[in-house]
Design an enzyme around this catalytic site. Structure first.
Site, PDB file in Angstrom:
ATOM      1  N   GLY A  75       0.811  -1.219   0.000  1.00 39.20           N
ATOM      2  CA  GLY A  75       0.000   0.000   0.000  1.00 39.20           C
ATOM      3  C   GLY A  75       0.840   1.263   0.000  1.00 39.20           C
ATOM      4  O   GLY A  75       0.540   2.230  -0.706  1.00 39.20           O
ATOM      5  N   SER A 192      -3.284  -3.637  -0.983  1.00 35.03           N
ATOM      6  CA  SER A 192      -2.199  -4.358  -0.324  1.00 35.03           C
ATOM      7  C   SER A 192      -2.714  -5.747   0.059  1.00 35.03           C
ATOM      8  O   SER A 192      -3.899  -5.900   0.365  1.00 35.03           O
ATOM      9  CB  SER A 192      -1.780  -3.582   0.927  1.00 35.03           C
ATOM     10  OG  SER A 192      -0.723  -4.233   1.574  1.00 35.03           O
ATOM     11  N   ALA A 193      -1.824  -6.739   0.058  1.00 32.28           N
ATOM     12  CA  ALA A 193      -2.282  -8.117   0.297  1.00 32.28           C
ATOM     13  C   ALA A 193      -2.349  -8.494   1.773  1.00 32.28           C
ATOM     14  O   ALA A 193      -3.184  -9.292   2.182  1.00 32.28           O
ATOM     15  CB  ALA A 193      -1.348  -9.093  -0.425  1.00 32.28           C
ATOM     16  N   HIS A 194      -1.458  -7.905   2.590  1.00 30.13           N
ATOM     17  CA  HIS A 194      -1.281  -8.486   3.932  1.00 30.13           C
ATOM     18  C   HIS A 194      -2.358  -8.112   4.941  1.00 30.13           C
ATOM     19  O   HIS A 194      -2.387  -8.659   6.037  1.00 30.13           O
ATOM     20  CB  HIS A 194       0.117  -8.161   4.476  1.00 30.13           C
ATOM     21  CG  HIS A 194       0.323  -6.758   4.938  1.00 30.13           C
ATOM     22  ND1 HIS A 194       0.397  -6.421   6.263  1.00 30.13           N
ATOM     23  CD2 HIS A 194       0.486  -5.598   4.252  1.00 30.13           C
ATOM     24  CE1 HIS A 194       0.616  -5.122   6.375  1.00 30.13           C
ATOM     25  NE2 HIS A 194       0.681  -4.598   5.165  1.00 30.13           N
ATOM     26  N   CYS A 317       1.919   4.098  15.382  1.00 23.66           N
ATOM     27  CA  CYS A 317       2.382   4.353  14.024  1.00 23.66           C
ATOM     28  C   CYS A 317       3.428   3.325  13.649  1.00 23.66           C
ATOM     29  O   CYS A 317       3.707   2.401  14.398  1.00 23.66           O
ATOM     30  CB  CYS A 317       2.909   5.766  13.880  1.00 23.66           C
ATOM     31  SG  CYS A 317       4.437   6.017  14.761  1.00 23.66           S
TER      32      CYS A 317
HETATM   33  N1  PLP Z   1      -3.051   2.545   3.678  1.00 20.56           N
HETATM   34  C1  PLP Z   1      -3.723   2.163   4.754  1.00 20.56           C
HETATM   35  C2  PLP Z   1      -5.114   2.672   4.956  1.00 20.56           C
HETATM   36  C3  PLP Z   1      -3.159   1.289   5.682  1.00 20.56           C
HETATM   37  O1  PLP Z   1      -3.842   0.909   6.752  1.00 20.56           O
HETATM   38  C4  PLP Z   1      -1.837   0.825   5.434  1.00 20.56           C
HETATM   39  C5  PLP Z   1      -1.163  -0.058   6.415  1.00 20.56           C
HETATM   40  O2  PLP Z   1      -1.216   0.138   7.602  1.00 20.56           O
HETATM   41  C6  PLP Z   1      -1.173   1.253   4.285  1.00 20.56           C
HETATM   42  C7  PLP Z   1      -1.805   2.111   3.427  1.00 20.56           C
HETATM   43  C8  PLP Z   1       0.216   0.776   3.974  1.00 20.56           C
HETATM   44  O3  PLP Z   1       0.159  -0.516   3.438  1.00 20.56           O
HETATM   45  P1  PLP Z   1       1.467  -1.454   3.410  1.00 20.56           P
HETATM   46  O4  PLP Z   1       1.688  -1.926   4.799  1.00 20.56           O
HETATM   47  O5  PLP Z   1       1.110  -2.553   2.462  1.00 20.56           O
HETATM   48  O6  PLP Z   1       2.578  -0.611   2.888  1.00 20.56           O
END
Ligand code: PLP
Length: 381
Positions: A75, A192-194, A317
């Site tokens: 993400g 995002s996958a996780h 965070c």
């Molecule tokens: N966007 C949102 C709303 C999220 O909750 C997160 C992860 O906490 C991210 C983006 C970032 O995703 P990634 O952990 O795959 O980089």
């Protein structure tokens, strides 16, 4: 020796969901393909075919017609690619975005949210009457701390009416609600996958064909030259398998939703005035953002951890430090209240037993905190 997956009392799915057993099998299978997807020979073509299938699963899942799927590391990278890749004009983001949008966007305009955590559409429209109105906006589909779902269809209609493109961070929404990129009117969508039981470190940016953006990395022609480098094929296979698994588990959404209702009902029964933030808005089915009076969130997280339950402070965070949540502050809550709030988020592996244990531990902790009986420490500033 293979380790057993332990999802016991794990209630922090919005941070990262445990990987699904079917995804592990799919990734093991993918490891047996040997070629580079850019190679023209049979071995390369085999991988390239699987990659194309993974792209198809993604576009079908999010109703993305006439668009390109760019696989990324997750993400954060997708958000950065979307926001840095568009260098024309000014950008507007909502106050409750994830840091990877807030800090990447260099936004000249901000959109506020109301007490229920929803973007204020009237103020949003007003921004377009200003002299330098934005050419790109970024609003998330569902918030990671509260689960509140944003009215993306309305937001996109207003933005498009003013010739503005729409980027949406769909990371928390994917797999937890229906997403149709065309219906939502979104031009760029980050995934995002996780967060849904896929592997960590893989995601995608889906871009409508009519939108042009530039790369952040320079190199080969992979991923439409927007994300050069040999594709992380094993994780991408895992991402596709995650979406297929969710689709196959037809009862999963309603099961999770029922467990979340049970959790909140039990807390409300014990403490009728318990505050669950965002509860008056459409919300993700798996998220509860709840205040425990008289105990700092950090202490709650530690105490629950000692009871074997994993949750997070809404405000934790990426560094692991707890700061006052910008999301709750944007909703108009004081720092004192925000700092007593934690996030409970559940998912595919959660059981009724997990909910019962978490509820019991939370209620006991709240009782102690109200009695001033928690390690003599129950002051918030
Ligand atoms: N966007 C949102 C709303 C999220 O909750 C997160 C992860 O906490 C991210 C983006 C970032 O995703 P990634 O952990 O795959 O980089």
């Amino acid at each position: 020796m293979t380790r057993k997956l332990n999802t016991n009392r794990y209630l922090d799915y919005n941070a990262s969901a445990p990987i699904r057993p079917n995804v592990i099998s799919a990734m093991q299978e993918a490891m047996h393909l040997v070629g580079n997807p850019s190679s023209v020979h049979k071995h390369g073509r085999e991988v390239s075919k699987s990659l194309a299938e993974a792209r198809d699963i993604l576009t079908e899942t999010v109703g993305a017609k006439n668009s390109r799927v760019i696989f990324t590391s997750g993400g954060t990278e997708s958000n950065n690619l979307a926001l840095h890749g568009r260098k024309i004009g000014t950008t507007m983001v909502s106050d409750i975005e994830h840091d990877s949008v807030l800090f990447a966007a260099d936004a000249q305009h901000r959109i506020s949210v109301n007490l229920d955590g929803v973007v204020d559409l009237t103020r949003f429209e007003e921004i377009f009457s200003r002299r330098t109105s934005p050419s790109l906006i970024s609003v998330m589909l569902a918030n990671n701390e509260t689960g509140v779902i944003q009215p993306l269809h309305e937001i996109s209609s207003i933005a498009h009416h003013h010739g503005c493109l729409v980027h949406c961070d769909g990371v928390q929404a994917l797999g937890k609600m229906d997403i149709n990129m065309s219906d939502l009117g979104v031009d760029l969508l980050s995934l995002s996958a996780h967060k849904i039981g896929g592997p960590k470190g893989v995601g995608a940016l889906i871009i409508s064909d009519n939108v042009k953006i530039g790369p952040q990395l320079i190199g080969g022609g992979q991923e439409y030259s927007l994300r050069p480098g040999t594709e992380n094929f094993i994780s991408i296979s895992g991402f596709a398998a995650t979406l297929a698994d969710i689709q196959a588990q037809a009862e999963e959404i309603s099961r999770i939703s029922t467990m979340r209702s049970n959790l909140e009902n039990k807390l409300r029964k014990a403490f009728p005035d318990v505050e669950v933030f965002g509860r008056n808005s459409p919300r993700l089915i798996n998220t509860t953002c709840v205040r425990m009076r008289g105990l700092p969130a950090e202490t709650q997280v530690i105490a629950l951890d000692l009871a074997g339950i994993s949750v997070s402070a809404g405000s934790a965070c990426s560094s692991g430090k707890v700061t006052t949540s910008h999301v709750l502050k944007a909703m108009g809550l004081s720092s004192a209240i925000a700092n007593e709030t934690i996030r409970i988020s559940i998912g595919w592996g959660t059981t009724d037993d997990d909910i019962a244990s978490a509820t019991k531990a939370w209620i006991e902790l709240q009782e102690k905190a109200l009695l001033g009986d928690f390690l003599g420490e129950h002051q918030t500033t």
